[in-house]
Design a protein around this motif. Sequence first.
Motif, short mmCIF file in Angstrom:
data_model
loop_
_atom_site.label_atom_id
_atom_site.label_comp_id
_atom_site.label_asym_id
_atom_site.label_seq_id
_atom_site.Cartn_x
_atom_site.Cartn_y
_atom_site.Cartn_z
N LEU A 433 42.11 32.79 18.01
CA LEU A 433 41.21 33.25 19.05
C LEU A 433 40.64 34.60 18.64
CD1 LEU A 433 39.96 33.09 21.91
CD2 LEU A 433 42.06 34.14 22.79
N HIS A 434 39.30 34.68 18.53
CA HIS A 434 38.65 35.93 18.15
C HIS A 434 37.72 36.37 19.28
CE1 HIS A 434 39.44 36.63 13.68
NE2 HIS A 434 40.26 35.66 14.06
N LEU A 435 37.95 37.61 19.76
CA LEU A 435 37.17 38.16 20.87
C LEU A 435 36.60 39.53 20.51
CD1 LEU A 435 39.61 37.26 23.80
CD2 LEU A 435 37.49 36.10 23.24
N ALA A 436 36.43 39.83 19.23
CA ALA A 436 35.94 41.14 18.81
C ALA A 436 34.61 41.46 19.47
CB ALA A 436 35.79 41.18 17.29
N PHE A 437 34.41 42.74 19.82
CA PHE A 437 33.17 43.22 20.43
C PHE A 437 32.86 42.50 21.75
CE2 PHE A 437 32.90 44.01 15.92
CZ PHE A 437 32.39 45.29 15.82
N SER A 438 33.90 42.15 22.51
CA SER A 438 33.68 41.41 23.75
C SER A 438 33.98 42.23 25.00
CB SER A 438 34.52 40.13 23.77
OG SER A 438 35.89 40.45 23.67
N ALA A 443 42.40 45.71 30.83
CA ALA A 443 42.64 44.64 31.82
C ALA A 443 42.60 43.27 31.15
CB ALA A 443 41.60 44.71 32.93
N GLY A 444 41.64 43.07 30.24
CA GLY A 444 41.57 41.79 29.53
C GLY A 444 42.75 41.58 28.61
N ALA A 445 43.21 42.65 27.95
CA ALA A 445 44.38 42.54 27.08
C ALA A 445 45.62 42.14 27.88
CB ALA A 445 44.62 43.86 26.35
N GLN A 446 45.76 42.72 29.07
CA GLN A 446 46.91 42.37 29.92
C GLN A 446 46.84 40.90 30.35
OE1 GLN A 446 47.18 44.63 33.55
NE2 GLN A 446 49.30 44.07 33.90
N THR A 447 45.64 40.43 30.67
CA THR A 447 45.48 39.03 31.07
C THR A 447 45.84 38.09 29.93
OG1 THR A 447 43.71 39.63 32.60
CG2 THR A 447 43.83 37.34 31.93
N LEU A 448 45.37 38.39 28.72
CA LEU A 448 45.70 37.55 27.56
C LEU A 448 47.20 37.53 27.32
CD1 LEU A 448 42.91 38.52 24.99
CD2 LEU A 448 43.19 36.32 26.14
N ALA A 449 47.83 38.70 27.45
CA ALA A 449 49.25 38.81 27.15
C ALA A 449 50.11 37.97 28.08
CB ALA A 449 49.68 40.27 27.22
N THR A 450 49.66 37.80 29.31
CA THR A 450 50.46 37.03 30.28
C THR A 450 50.01 35.58 30.37
OG1 THR A 450 48.96 37.78 32.04
CG2 THR A 450 50.96 39.07 31.68
N PHE A 453 49.52 30.78 25.84
CA PHE A 453 48.98 30.43 24.52
C PHE A 453 50.16 30.26 23.56
CE2 PHE A 453 45.71 33.08 26.57
CZ PHE A 453 44.63 32.21 26.53
N PRO A 454 50.98 29.24 23.75
CA PRO A 454 52.23 29.13 22.98
C PRO A 454 52.03 28.91 21.49
CG PRO A 454 51.81 27.10 24.20
CD PRO A 454 50.80 28.11 24.69
N SER A 455 50.83 28.44 21.07
CA SER A 455 50.59 28.15 19.66
C SER A 455 49.75 29.22 18.97
CB SER A 455 49.88 26.80 19.51
OG SER A 455 50.60 25.76 20.13
N LEU A 456 49.34 30.26 19.70
CA LEU A 456 48.40 31.25 19.16
C LEU A 456 49.05 32.06 18.05
CD1 LEU A 456 45.48 32.19 19.63
CD2 LEU A 456 46.40 34.03 21.04
N MET A 457 48.43 32.00 16.85
CA MET A 457 48.96 32.71 15.69
C MET A 457 48.05 33.85 15.23
SD MET A 457 50.33 29.43 13.46
CE MET A 457 51.06 30.48 12.20
N GLU A 458 46.76 33.75 15.48
CA GLU A 458 45.82 34.80 15.03
C GLU A 458 44.96 35.23 16.21
OE1 GLU A 458 42.01 35.12 12.00
OE2 GLU A 458 43.84 34.14 11.29
N LEU A 459 44.97 36.55 16.49
CA LEU A 459 44.23 37.10 17.62
C LEU A 459 43.39 38.27 17.13
CD1 LEU A 459 43.60 37.23 20.65
CD2 LEU A 459 45.66 38.63 20.95
N THR A 484 49.16 37.25 13.03
CA THR A 484 48.07 38.16 12.66
C THR A 484 47.47 38.74 13.93
OG1 THR A 484 47.56 36.79 10.72
CG2 THR A 484 45.87 38.34 11.44
N LEU A 485 47.38 40.09 13.98
CA LEU A 485 46.82 40.78 15.14
C LEU A 485 45.88 41.87 14.66
CD1 LEU A 485 46.70 41.36 18.18
CD2 LEU A 485 48.76 42.77 17.93
N TYR A 486 44.60 41.71 15.00
CA TYR A 486 43.58 42.70 14.63
C TYR A 486 43.26 43.56 15.85
CZ TYR A 486 42.67 39.50 10.71
OH TYR A 486 42.78 38.70 9.61
N LEU A 487 43.57 44.88 15.75
CA LEU A 487 43.29 45.82 16.82
C LEU A 487 42.45 47.00 16.31
CD1 LEU A 487 46.77 45.84 18.59
CD2 LEU A 487 44.64 44.97 19.56
N ASP A 488 41.72 46.79 15.23
CA ASP A 488 40.93 47.85 14.62
C ASP A 488 39.79 48.27 15.57
OD1 ASP A 488 41.98 47.39 11.58
OD2 ASP A 488 41.63 45.48 12.59
N TYR A 489 39.30 49.52 15.37
CA TYR A 489 38.15 50.05 16.11
C TYR A 489 38.39 50.06 17.62
CZ TYR A 489 35.63 49.57 11.70
OH TYR A 489 35.24 49.68 10.39
#
Length: 574
Positions: A433-438, A443-450, A453-459, A484-489
Amino acid sequence: MGNNTLLKMSVTLNLPKDVFNKEGLEVSAKFFLTDSKQSPTTHSPVDTKVTIDCESTKPTCILANKPQSFTNYQHFTDWLSKGEFTNKIMITYDFHINVQQIAPSLAQHLWFVQPDYHFLGTHMAENSSVKPEKFEPQISYVSKRGTTNSTTATLGGMLYLSGNPYPISDHDQVFPHTMIEEKTFKTDNTKRFYHPDWIADCETTSKVSYEESPKSLATDWPGIPSATYSVLQRKPDDKHKIEHLVCFDGETGDEINIKSSGKAFLIESEDSNAKNSDIKEVILKDDQGKLYISQYKEAVSATSTSSSTAQSSSLVPAQSASSSTAQTSSLVPAQSTSSSATQPPLSAFEQWRKELLSRSEPWAKSLWEQATSQDITDIVLSSSGFKVEVNTVEILEKGNFVSLTRLLLQYTNIGPAGTQILTRGNFIGLRTLHLAFSNIGDAGAQTLATGQFPSLMELGLQNTNINDVGAQSLAIGNLTALTTLYLDYNNIGDAGIQSLVNGNFRALMWLGLSNNKITPVGAQSLVTQTNLPSLEYIYLNHNDALFGSTVGTYITAHKALHEALQRKYPKYKT
């Protein structure tokens, strides 16, 4: 650096489209001068050679959207031949340059020249569309006779890269056998059967002859079984439609759903006192002997009011015949009065595509072209040319893509509300799942975390306005399968990175934190952490408190920290 003059170096990288590992690779480099506005001066550049190290990540096989079914074996091999690989090549450089010796014509224009310049850093090169050396399609068949009369073709194969085989996931395609003849030997009127759609008033025993595959199928599918055979079959017969209401477990009284099973049950007994009642009740027995209580109503069949009146579908209530033609439901196209046939209703997915096609937004057209089946695995709406908003995600969620493994929504404006909709969807198989520049924010990060997505490997969450609060939410959330977790920028500081290294990320291998607000205090937590046993790749470049304005500032000010990170993570990159 002279009076408003800067010395710069560029490196030419012509790396092969392959899995590429090499230490001490010599590549071309060029020294040149720029003014204070970064524009090259008129002084001739100087060419030289430098040495770099290259290390490839494991390649990933990418295949085009797999159709729900293949028309023939050639269709499958054509699809397989379009397979590609993608991987990343990490380039590490660590060399010293004497500018006076290598580029004296440029050094004379500099106000001050050090006797030795130390260049240390990394660069990540993306290898996309890497073609395999060859591909090998494979097919096998299993033919079933008896209750199920069909042949399953299992399609698979290998893609080869650098001599190594990479298997693809198997695809099963089922071909029902063609019935040639049926001869009934016995009808047993003492047995009645219940199905959520019908009741059968007898059981017949018949000899049924089948052909495994016609000649046309044998041409399209090489090696498919083609024998003719006969089997004895007992099956419910003399069916009439019902409206199933509810079913209860005979032992516990709990309500259960039998519609999804599609099974037929033996009617053990029926309430004889309910003959004049609209709601009827029966006791059912399954093939294990377990008993159930089920309630139903007889289906009301439509009747014609005159010879010129169209017949209504049994799924649509009959209308009052105030004119010569009966009115049909708005969900069912009106039928010609010259025919009694009814148009079958659209499936939920077909209705969804029809509504999507009526929209004018560019993203809707792109989604309609991609979403030809609910079995697709990839959806890509990551384009800065699309104005993808919250309603886009809402419509996407209604498509119910249970097989989706990769969803790319970069450069969108879905915000926190869009992530809320994503968590409502049935995305249990989603791996990327890629949501860069979105612009999802904390608040959105908290929603995703809860979310689930049991199979999610790359965010991918680059440049999404996430602060320490969002990083803390991700750390304590349900994203335990992430590698894999991209939190750059973003705006993540020391508190955020300390939460991440203590989070629920035991499988995490790759952590991108470049261009944030991390100081040596936060970076030190990476040195001391013991909670992320799989972590290999860490990116911290362009955190100003760590590096300053140049790489050299980092080396002199925080050399001990840098060396400690390199010892703990051999693939640590600045």
